[in-house]
Structures are given as C-alpha cells and as structure tokens.
Design a protein around this motif. Structure first.
Motif, mmCIF file in Angstrom:
data_model
loop_
_atom_site.group_PDB
_atom_site.id
_atom_site.type_symbol
_atom_site.label_atom_id
_atom_site.label_comp_id
_atom_site.label_asym_id
_atom_site.label_seq_id
_atom_site.Cartn_x
_atom_site.Cartn_y
_atom_site.Cartn_z
ATOM 1 N N PHE A 34 0.843 -1.190 0.000
ATOM 2 C CA PHE A 34 0.000 0.000 0.000
ATOM 3 C C PHE A 34 0.883 1.246 0.000
ATOM 4 O O PHE A 34 1.925 1.269 0.645
ATOM 5 N N TYR A 36 0.912 5.340 0.927
ATOM 6 C CA TYR A 36 0.250 6.418 1.652
ATOM 7 C C TYR A 36 1.015 7.725 1.421
ATOM 8 O O TYR A 36 2.209 7.731 1.116
ATOM 9 N N PHE A 91 5.377 13.409 2.510
ATOM 10 C CA PHE A 91 6.040 12.238 3.062
ATOM 11 C C PHE A 91 5.286 11.027 2.537
ATOM 12 O O PHE A 91 4.089 10.880 2.770
ATOM 13 N N ILE A 93 4.759 6.991 2.352
ATOM 14 C CA ILE A 93 5.003 5.797 3.171
ATOM 15 C C ILE A 93 4.374 4.592 2.504
ATOM 16 O O ILE A 93 3.240 4.673 2.013
ATOM 17 N N ARG A 97 2.143 -6.221 2.866
ATOM 18 C CA ARG A 97 1.408 -7.311 3.513
ATOM 19 C C ARG A 97 2.238 -8.580 3.412
ATOM 20 O O ARG A 97 2.549 -9.047 2.319
ATOM 21 N N GLN A 104 0.514 -6.517 8.096
ATOM 22 C CA GLN A 104 1.141 -5.428 7.351
ATOM 23 C C GLN A 104 2.270 -4.789 8.151
ATOM 24 O O GLN A 104 2.171 -4.639 9.365
ATOM 25 N N PHE A 106 5.110 -1.404 7.956
ATOM 26 C CA PHE A 106 5.342 -0.115 7.316
ATOM 27 C C PHE A 106 6.815 0.131 7.030
ATOM 28 O O PHE A 106 7.688 -0.293 7.784
ATOM 29 N N GLY A 107 7.038 0.854 5.933
ATOM 30 C CA GLY A 107 8.378 1.318 5.632
ATOM 31 C C GLY A 107 8.676 2.594 6.400
ATOM 32 O O GLY A 107 7.787 3.164 7.042
ATOM 33 N N PRO A 108 9.918 3.079 6.335
ATOM 34 C CA PRO A 108 10.324 4.260 7.088
ATOM 35 C C PRO A 108 9.894 5.573 6.456
ATOM 36 O O PRO A 108 10.011 6.627 7.084
ATOM 37 N N GLY A 109 9.403 5.512 5.222
ATOM 38 C CA GLY A 109 8.939 6.741 4.577
ATOM 39 C C GLY A 109 9.993 7.400 3.697
ATOM 40 O O GLY A 109 11.201 7.189 3.872
ATOM 41 N N ARG A 111 10.775 11.320 2.132
ATOM 42 C CA ARG A 111 10.426 12.736 2.120
ATOM 43 C C ARG A 111 10.725 13.304 0.744
ATOM 44 O O ARG A 111 11.868 13.319 0.311
ATOM 45 N N GLY B 43 7.803 5.988 9.520
ATOM 46 C CA GLY B 43 6.584 5.240 9.300
ATOM 47 C C GLY B 43 5.959 4.815 10.619
ATOM 48 O O GLY B 43 6.633 4.777 11.649
ATOM 49 N N PRO B 44 4.668 4.506 10.628
ATOM 50 C CA PRO B 44 4.009 4.049 11.858
ATOM 51 C C PRO B 44 4.608 2.739 12.359
ATOM 52 O O PRO B 44 5.066 1.908 11.574
ATOM 53 N N SER B 95 -5.024 -7.627 8.766
ATOM 54 C CA SER B 95 -5.705 -6.776 7.797
ATOM 55 C C SER B 95 -5.688 -7.349 6.391
ATOM 56 O O SER B 95 -6.532 -7.000 5.583
#
Lengths: 115, 112
Positions: A34, A36, A91, A93, A97, A104, A106-109, A111, B43-44, B95
């Motif tokens: 995904f 974001y 930013f 992100i 999955r 899931q 998350f990646g670090p994002g 910028r 990230g979260p 999820s």
C-alpha cells in the motif's frame, strides 16, 4: 524479521521532473503493498493498493497517470511521481502485507521536496 | 472499517502514566483494536493489539471494556522519547488485503 525498506529516504527534485520511490520487503514476500501520503501535521492518507503482477487500485482523487505504481516482484513496489510539482511535496510511506501471516508492516517513509 | 475518535493532543510530564482513550462505537464483532505510534518523519510502528479486557506488552497496556465501544492505551512512566502521534485503528486482526485507514491520531507531547 518483517522489515520494509524505502529508497530513497529523502529526495529533492525540480518541478516538472519525475521521481521514483522504491518499497522493498526485505525478508518476506508481499503480494500486496500500500502507498500512503502524509502532509505535515496530518494523518496518513491512502493513495493506492499495489498488487504483484496486476494493476494498482487507486483511491478516489488520486491520479493514476501522475502516480505510477509498479509491483513487478513479490518484494518490490515502486511509486513514480511524474511531472512533479511543489504541491506533490510530502512524506510518502509504503506498507507491505506479509503473505504468510497476513499482517502489514510499514516502511520508514520517503520525504519528497519539489522545488 | 469502524470509525474511531481520539483526542487531538495530550501533554504529559516525564515519569507520568499516560492514558489515551479511543472511541469506536460501531466496532464489529470480529474487529480488533490496534494502536500504532509514529515519530516525525518515520513510518508508523505497531504498539499493541487486543480484542477484549486487557493486553499488556513491554511497551504498553490496552484496556478494553466489555462493550468494546472504546479502548484505552496506557503508557507507563513516559519519557521524552515517547513524544509521538498515536493512532487507534479498528478492523480485522490481520488486515490482509485491506488497507489500514488512519484517523487523525493523538499527538502526545512529553515535557521534561
């Protein structure tokens, strides 16, 4: 385990150029990823769902021709911001999955700053 | 996914216990409650997940009353490094192909 990386961690580009952001699942397979976007002081907004080997599904209001998503392998999805403009500065992100556990991560994002 | 409501911001001094409450009146029978933490420009990060009563891990505790219409994230003895945004999400335990939908979150500021 379950590490997701993004590259680059930050990027500055000129208006009108294209920028590619990579999202990799380092130690697991991810058929779904995904993307974001998060503006300052705001929450994460889902842009699109990336499925390995098929076309991405975009959220309403997200231009698919501007934000190109490619999920060519089970460990890599890319987001290309085409003809970037200053309002695309944000930013970005990704989350991946993990197929085996259906969770899931998350990646670090990344910028992105468009001048 | 059930909608959640959290306070926009909270302040706390170091060493205090912080409780952040989340309302989720429309939670479904098979929904779990999950909390994420996000530091600036990161990230979260998953903190804790629960279905009912109480869940505790090395980072936090999660209290869920019997009606499950709300939940409280408890952070014991916070430090400056706990300054972050905390998000409450409600949905299936795993999820899967469903994207996680984030609300506005609670911005916690820990003061020395």
């Amino acid at each position: 385990g379950a590490v997701v990386s993004q590259h680059p961690s930050w990027v500055i580009c000129k208006s009108g150029t294209s920028v590619k952001i990579e999202c990799r699942s380092l130690d697991f397979q991810a058929t779904t990823m995904f993307w974001y976007r998060q503006f300052p002081k705001q929450s994460l907004m889902l842009m699109a769902t990336s499925n390995e080997g098929s076309k991405a599904t975009y959220e309403q209001g997200v231009e698919k021709d501007k934000f190109l998503i490619n999920h060519a392998s089970l460990t890599l999805s890319t987001l290309t911001v085409t003809s970037a403009h200053p309002e695309d500065s944000s930013f970005y992100i990704c989350s991946a999955r993990r197929t085996s556990t259906d969770t899931q991560y998350f990646g670090p994002g990344t910028r992105l700053t468009v001048l | 996914l059930a909608k959640t409501t959290q306070p926009i911001s909270m302040d706390s001094y170091e060493g205090q216990e912080v409780n952040i409450t989340c309302s989720h009146n429309n939670i479904a029978t098979n929904d779990y409650i999950t909390w994420y933490q996000q530091f600036p420009s990161q990230g979260p990060r998953f903190i804790i997940q629960g279905y009912k009563t109480k869940v505790t891990n090395e980072v936090a505790s999660l209290f869920i009353p019997a009606d499950r219409k709300s939940s409280t994230l408890s952070l014991p003895r916070v430090s400056l490094s706990d300054t972050a945004v905390y998000y409450c999400l409600v949905g299936p335990r795993n999820s899967g192909n469903t994207p996680l939908v984030f609300g506005k979150g609670t911005r916690l500021s820990v003061i020395a």
